[in-house]
Design an enzyme around this catalytic site. Structure first.
Site, PDB file in Angstrom:
ATOM      1  N   THR A  18     -48.302 -82.581 -14.052  1.00  0.00           N
ATOM      2  CA  THR A  18     -48.366 -81.475 -14.671  1.00  0.00           C
ATOM      3  C   THR A  18     -47.048 -80.540 -14.672  1.00  0.00           C
ATOM      4  O   THR A  18     -46.739 -79.984 -15.594  1.00  0.00           O
ATOM      5  CB  THR A  18     -49.494 -80.707 -14.163  1.00  0.00           C
ATOM      6  OG1 THR A  18     -50.617 -81.593 -13.954  1.00  0.00           O
ATOM      7  CG2 THR A  18     -50.099 -79.410 -15.036  1.00  0.00           C
ATOM      8  N   ARG A  22     -43.788 -84.721  -8.060  1.00  0.00           N
ATOM      9  CA  ARG A  22     -44.186 -84.317  -6.632  1.00  0.00           C
ATOM     10  C   ARG A  22     -44.601 -85.287  -5.708  1.00  0.00           C
ATOM     11  O   ARG A  22     -45.487 -86.084  -6.134  1.00  0.00           O
ATOM     12  CB  ARG A  22     -45.563 -82.984  -6.709  1.00  0.00           C
ATOM     13  CG  ARG A  22     -45.022 -81.822  -7.155  1.00  0.00           C
ATOM     14  CD  ARG A  22     -46.205 -80.830  -7.195  1.00  0.00           C
ATOM     15  NE  ARG A  22     -45.868 -79.953  -8.286  1.00  0.00           N
ATOM     16  CZ  ARG A  22     -46.624 -78.759  -8.307  1.00  0.00           C
ATOM     17  NH1 ARG A  22     -47.690 -78.627  -7.688  1.00  0.00           N
ATOM     18  NH2 ARG A  22     -46.322 -77.974  -9.439  1.00  0.00           N
ATOM     19  N   HIS A 114     -47.508 -74.886  -5.144  1.00  0.00           N
ATOM     20  CA  HIS A 114     -48.762 -74.499  -4.253  1.00  0.00           C
ATOM     21  C   HIS A 114     -49.017 -75.554  -3.155  1.00  0.00           C
ATOM     22  O   HIS A 114     -50.006 -75.526  -2.305  1.00  0.00           O
ATOM     23  CB  HIS A 114     -49.924 -74.155  -4.838  1.00  0.00           C
ATOM     24  CG  HIS A 114     -50.466 -75.449  -5.982  1.00  0.00           C
ATOM     25  ND1 HIS A 114     -49.898 -75.840  -7.001  1.00  0.00           N
ATOM     26  CD2 HIS A 114     -51.637 -76.145  -5.738  1.00  0.00           C
ATOM     27  CE1 HIS A 114     -50.230 -77.039  -7.581  1.00  0.00           C
ATOM     28  NE2 HIS A 114     -51.366 -77.210  -7.039  1.00  0.00           N
ATOM     29  N   LYS A 126     -38.440 -80.192 -10.637  1.00  0.00           N
ATOM     30  CA  LYS A 126     -38.793 -79.868 -11.843  1.00  0.00           C
ATOM     31  C   LYS A 126     -37.502 -79.603 -12.371  1.00  0.00           C
ATOM     32  O   LYS A 126     -36.575 -78.946 -12.195  1.00  0.00           O
ATOM     33  CB  LYS A 126     -39.575 -78.371 -11.947  1.00  0.00           C
ATOM     34  CG  LYS A 126     -40.942 -78.430 -10.983  1.00  0.00           C
ATOM     35  CD  LYS A 126     -41.812 -77.210 -11.449  1.00  0.00           C
ATOM     36  CE  LYS A 126     -41.271 -76.063 -10.615  1.00  0.00           C
ATOM     37  NZ  LYS A 126     -42.105 -74.834 -10.731  1.00  0.00           N
ATOM     38  N   ASP A 279     -43.698 -71.167  -5.242  1.00  0.00           N
ATOM     39  CA  ASP A 279     -42.869 -71.206  -5.952  1.00  0.00           C
ATOM     40  C   ASP A 279     -42.432 -69.654  -6.658  1.00  0.00           C
ATOM     41  O   ASP A 279     -41.898 -69.468  -7.582  1.00  0.00           O
ATOM     42  CB  ASP A 279     -42.256 -72.219  -6.870  1.00  0.00           C
ATOM     43  CG  ASP A 279     -43.393 -72.610  -7.851  1.00  0.00           C
ATOM     44  OD1 ASP A 279     -44.384 -71.924  -7.626  1.00  0.00           O
ATOM     45  OD2 ASP A 279     -42.951 -72.984  -8.891  1.00  0.00           O
ATOM     46  N   ARG A 282     -47.334 -67.939  -9.545  1.00  0.00           N
ATOM     47  CA  ARG A 282     -48.803 -67.641  -9.517  1.00  0.00           C
ATOM     48  C   ARG A 282     -49.079 -66.196  -9.029  1.00  0.00           C
ATOM     49  O   ARG A 282     -48.132 -65.654  -8.036  1.00  0.00           O
ATOM     50  CB  ARG A 282     -49.742 -68.659  -8.917  1.00  0.00           C
ATOM     51  CG  ARG A 282     -49.672 -69.972  -9.420  1.00  0.00           C
ATOM     52  CD  ARG A 282     -50.439 -70.758  -8.599  1.00  0.00           C
ATOM     53  NE  ARG A 282     -50.458 -72.134  -9.206  1.00  0.00           N
ATOM     54  CZ  ARG A 282     -51.414 -73.077  -9.052  1.00  0.00           C
ATOM     55  NH1 ARG A 282     -52.506 -72.991  -8.492  1.00  0.00           N
ATOM     56  NH2 ARG A 282     -51.313 -74.312  -9.695  1.00  0.00           N
ATOM     57  N   GLU A 363     -53.120 -69.059 -17.525  1.00  0.00           N
ATOM     58  CA  GLU A 363     -54.021 -70.034 -17.298  1.00  0.00           C
ATOM     59  C   GLU A 363     -54.834 -69.654 -16.150  1.00  0.00           C
ATOM     60  O   GLU A 363     -54.603 -68.933 -15.324  1.00  0.00           O
ATOM     61  CB  GLU A 363     -53.073 -71.203 -16.590  1.00  0.00           C
ATOM     62  CG  GLU A 363     -52.150 -72.165 -17.520  1.00  0.00           C
ATOM     63  CD  GLU A 363     -51.355 -73.123 -17.011  1.00  0.00           C
ATOM     64  OE1 GLU A 363     -52.076 -74.275 -17.421  1.00  0.00           O
ATOM     65  OE2 GLU A 363     -50.642 -72.979 -16.117  1.00  0.00           O
ATOM     66  N   GLU A 364     -56.220 -70.185 -16.023  1.00  0.00           N
ATOM     67  CA  GLU A 364     -57.137 -69.855 -15.160  1.00  0.00           C
ATOM     68  C   GLU A 364     -56.775 -70.198 -13.535  1.00  0.00           C
ATOM     69  O   GLU A 364     -57.073 -69.581 -12.601  1.00  0.00           O
ATOM     70  CB  GLU A 364     -58.385 -70.604 -15.437  1.00  0.00           C
ATOM     71  CG  GLU A 364     -58.250 -72.389 -15.480  1.00  0.00           C
ATOM     72  CD  GLU A 364     -57.574 -73.000 -14.401  1.00  0.00           C
ATOM     73  OE1 GLU A 364     -58.127 -72.783 -13.161  1.00  0.00           O
ATOM     74  OE2 GLU A 364     -56.610 -74.044 -14.433  1.00  0.00           O
ATOM     75  N   SER A 365     -55.638 -70.867 -13.269  1.00  0.00           N
ATOM     76  CA  SER A 365     -54.981 -71.243 -12.133  1.00  0.00           C
ATOM     77  C   SER A 365     -54.037 -70.057 -11.622  1.00  0.00           C
ATOM     78  O   SER A 365     -53.166 -70.641 -11.046  1.00  0.00           O
ATOM     79  CB  SER A 365     -54.416 -72.620 -12.090  1.00  0.00           C
ATOM     80  OG  SER A 365     -53.398 -72.624 -13.145  1.00  0.00           O
ATOM     81  N   ARG A 496     -61.271 -81.469 -11.260  1.00  0.00           N
ATOM     82  CA  ARG A 496     -61.423 -79.973 -11.301  1.00  0.00           C
ATOM     83  C   ARG A 496     -62.438 -79.750 -12.291  1.00  0.00           C
ATOM     84  O   ARG A 496     -62.666 -80.335 -13.377  1.00  0.00           O
ATOM     85  CB  ARG A 496     -60.178 -79.196 -11.828  1.00  0.00           C
ATOM     86  CG  ARG A 496     -58.905 -79.437 -11.002  1.00  0.00           C
ATOM     87  CD  ARG A 496     -57.922 -78.383 -11.346  1.00  0.00           C
ATOM     88  NE  ARG A 496     -56.484 -78.679 -10.958  1.00  0.00           N
ATOM     89  CZ  ARG A 496     -56.224 -78.603  -9.475  1.00  0.00           C
ATOM     90  NH1 ARG A 496     -57.078 -78.298  -8.432  1.00  0.00           N
ATOM     91  NH2 ARG A 496     -55.023 -78.754  -9.210  1.00  0.00           N
TER      92      ARG A 496
HETATM   93  C1  VG1 Z   1     -52.270 -76.899 -11.810  1.00  0.00           C
HETATM   94  C2  VG1 Z   1     -53.044 -76.100 -12.542  1.00  0.00           C
HETATM   95  C3  VG1 Z   1     -52.134 -75.743 -13.862  1.00  0.00           C
HETATM   96  C4  VG1 Z   1     -50.795 -75.302 -13.631  1.00  0.00           C
HETATM   97  C5  VG1 Z   1     -50.220 -76.635 -12.533  1.00  0.00           C
HETATM   98  C6  VG1 Z   1     -48.597 -76.097 -12.069  1.00  0.00           C
HETATM   99  O1  VG1 Z   1     -52.257 -78.331 -12.708  1.00  0.00           O
HETATM  100  O2  VG1 Z   1     -54.254 -76.399 -12.776  1.00  0.00           O
HETATM  101  O3  VG1 Z   1     -52.843 -74.763 -14.616  1.00  0.00           O
HETATM  102  O4  VG1 Z   1     -49.971 -75.432 -14.740  1.00  0.00           O
HETATM  103  O5  VG1 Z   1     -50.847 -76.563 -11.391  1.00  0.00           O
HETATM  104  O6  VG1 Z   1     -48.926 -74.899 -11.306  1.00  0.00           O
HETATM  105  P1  VG1 Z   1     -53.259 -79.586 -12.137  1.00  0.00           P
HETATM  106  O7  VG1 Z   1     -52.882 -80.687 -13.081  1.00  0.00           O
HETATM  107  O8  VG1 Z   1     -53.051 -79.970 -10.816  1.00  0.00           O
HETATM  108  O9  VG1 Z   1     -54.607 -78.924 -12.340  1.00  0.00           O
HETATM  109  V1  VG1 Z   1     -47.709 -74.635 -10.203  1.00  0.00           V
HETATM  110  O10 VG1 Z   1     -47.725 -72.920  -9.979  1.00  0.00           O
HETATM  111  O11 VG1 Z   1     -48.130 -75.555  -9.140  1.00  0.00           O
HETATM  112  O12 VG1 Z   1     -46.178 -75.308 -10.776  1.00  0.00           O
HETATM  113 CO    CO Z   2     -46.287 -72.536  -8.533  1.00  0.00          CO
END
Ligand code: VG1
Ligand code: CO
Length: 543
Positions: A18, A22, A114, A126, A279, A282, A363-365, A496
């Site tokens: 995403t 990582r 995170h 990235k 980073d 969020r 985003e909800e996250s 999720r």
């Molecule tokens: C998660 C979140 C997504 C966010 C991504 C990167 O992805 O759900 O909304 O864009 O992390 O955020 P996933 O595929 O684990 O659901 V960050 O702040 O970790 O770069």
């Molecule tokens: Co982040």
């Protein structure tokens, strides 16, 4: 000047998820692992020779080592100048800011966001493109394809660069410029928000606390909140970036930001609490005994945008990721602006922002952002909230409840089942997929299914498509269940489950969200057989 050509073999697991590549630190420490991926990035780019590159990371373990390697590889590959954050630090939004401001051909951000850090934590890489945003799928696929064919990489023999001393150094034909990690970003924030109003608030007795979780945001928050905005010293907690984030999980949610949550739900709490992630992209927003869901936060920022000088002219449109609640859709409708629904991941907002179709997205996250950069931005969201509070003179809770009165409340929650068996998680998703066509018309606990599909997206600007972006089950009253597997985890699979229900009746807006969503939680288990398939009785994280 001695450029060495090193023979190497491909690794089959360098497909970005995403948000970047990582992996556990020991994976990145394998000989040539980092080098292969970095060379694949350079190989995927054209006409960057002599151009600028931005480089920095969230300060986690291996950051400094990786930066030294990347600098020598950049020099060997013909990069003209690298802007690297002092101490190797750059938050993701600050890197985006620098790429745009100094017209770099791209940026390399070293972060697993995170995910926990340290010698046995995760590391990540990235790549961002000239607009400052995450590389779109087309680019990450080219990088991955290249990584599968790579046979050699290039590296300059050079001394280590002193990353702690601002200034310029020459290595080979390339200039390394160690830049202040914070200054340009702080200037950008000052150009958007009403620093006078926020400054008066913060120096005038309004109490707030910002928990940087020992990640990259500390220096940014100290400079902006404590120095420029005159908040009392100590407003920023855990502000020292540490290689292992103090052993914590740098994810700003109710579970992992426990210390902050205890403060805000304790005796005589401050009026405002906030946290950011590894980073810095969020944010979590809390009031006195009050939690703002990220989906509500996006809707509230959109509804109040004209209170912020940078958006005083109004916003052109909004975008949210598919699993994010529809709260912002209702604001867009009222404002008469477009609302776009994209797959999860910030890279899908880039084209819409570049084309001027949207001003805010989220985003909800715990991610919100705007057209000021091309990444989500934690401190930006925190400043946005402070700007609204300063202008409205209301508490966080009052602002949110006012919003619910006007637009209705969207009860929302995400249930994460972390580290479950990969095969079982895939089977669960496959079972769901194969049963989708039977669902419409069926009634569960009084909820009738009107739509069940696997979300696919066609980018309205360049026509690119993305399939299988999450399973949606929509009910007659607009309630929704969404299921998807995480693309950022590094151990097993993370399922999720996103739950959403709309409540327009203001006399019914004060329930606990897990209670209000009780039926939908039961339906999710019934349809997806979560407990049976994961072997878990309950989610590992509820947000
Ligand atoms: C998660 C979140 C997504 C966010 C991504 C990167 O992805 O759900 O909304 O864009 O992390 O955020 P996933 O595929 O684990 O659901 V960050 O702040 O970790 O770069
Ligand atoms: Co982040």
């Amino acid at each position: 000047m001695n450029i060495r050509t090193i023979a190497t073999e491909p690794f089959d697991d360098q497909k970005p998820g995403t948000s970047g590549l990582r992996k556990p630190v020991p994976t990145f420490q394998k000989p040539n692992y980092l080098e292969n991926f970095i060379q694949s990035i350079f190989d995927s780019q054209e006409n960057y020779q002599g151009q600028r590159l931005v480089l920095g990371g969230d300060g986690r373990y291996y950051n400094r080592t990786a930066i030294q390697t990347i600098l020598k590889m950049a020099a060997a590959n013909g990069v003209g100048r690298v802007l690297v954050g002092q101490g190797g630090l750059l938050s993701t939004p600050a890197a985006s800011c620098l790429i745009r401001k100094y017209q770099a051909f791209g940026g390399i951000i070293l972060s697993a966001s995170h995910n926990p850090g340290g010698t046995d934590g995760d590391f990540g890489v990235k790549f961002n493109i000239p607009n400052g945003g995450p590389a779109p799928a087309e680019v990450t696929e080219t990088i991955f394809a290249r990584s599968q064919e790579i046979r050699e990489y290039y590296i300059l023999d050079a001394d280590e660069i002193n990353l702690d001393q601002p200034g310029e150094t020459q290595i080979g034909n390339m200039t390394v410029e160690v830049v202040d990690s914070v200054a340009d970003y702080a200037d950008l924030m000052a150009s958007i928000f009403d620093f006078d109003a926020i400054g008066n608030l913060l120096s005038g007795g309004f109490r707030m606390v910002m928990d940087a979780l020992h990640a990259v945001t500390g220096p940014y928050a100290k400079e902006i909140l404590e120095n420029r905005l005159q908040a009392p010293n100590g407003t920023v907690r855990n502000g020292e970036p540490l290689e292992d984030f103090g052993g914590g999980h740098p994810d700003p949610n109710l579970v992992y930001a426990r210390e902050l949550v205890e403060t805000m739900y304790g005796n005589n709490p401050p009026a405002f609490g906030a946290a950011s992630d590894g980073d810095g992209d969020r944010n979590m927003i809390l009031g006195d005994h009050f939690f703002v869901t990220p989906s509500d936060s996006l809707a509230i920022l959109a509804a109040n945008a004209t209170l912020v000088p940078g958006y005083a002219q109004g916003i052109t449109g909004v975008a949210r990721s598919m699993p994010t609640s529809q709260a912002v859709d209702r604001v867009a409708k009222q404002l008469g602006i477009d609302c776009y629904e994209t797959p999860t991941g910030w890279k899908f907002f880039g084209n819409l922002l570049d084309a001027g179709k949207v001003t805010l997205c989220g985003e909800e996250s715990f991610g919100t952002g705007s057209n000021h950069v091309r990444e989500k931005d934690g401190l930006w969201a925190i400043l946005f909230w402070l700007n609204i509070i300063a202008k409205r003179g209301q508490s966080v809770e009052e602002i949110v409840k006012d919003h619910w009165q006007t637009y209705g409340r969207t009860y929302y929650s995400r249930h994460d089942y972390e580290g479950v068996d990969k095969d079982s998680a895939n089977t669960l998703m496959e079972n769901l997929r194969s049963g989708l066509s039977n669902l419409p018309g069926k009634v569960f606990h009084g909820y009738e299914v009107t739509l069940a599909d696997d979300f696919s997206y066609r980018d309205p600007i360049d026509g690119s498509t993305a399939e299988k972006q999450g399973i949606r089950i929509v009910f007659k009253d607009g309630s929704r269940l969404v299921f998807r597997l995480s693309g950022t985890g590094t151990h097993g699979a993370t399922l999720r489950v996103y739950l959403e229900r709309y409540e327009p009746d203001s006399s019914k807006q004060n329930q606990d969200s897990q209670t209000a969503l009780g039926d939908l939680i039961a339906i999710a288990d019934e349809i997806a057989q979560i407990k049976t398939m994961t072997g878990r009785d309950e989610p590992s994280v509820i947000t």
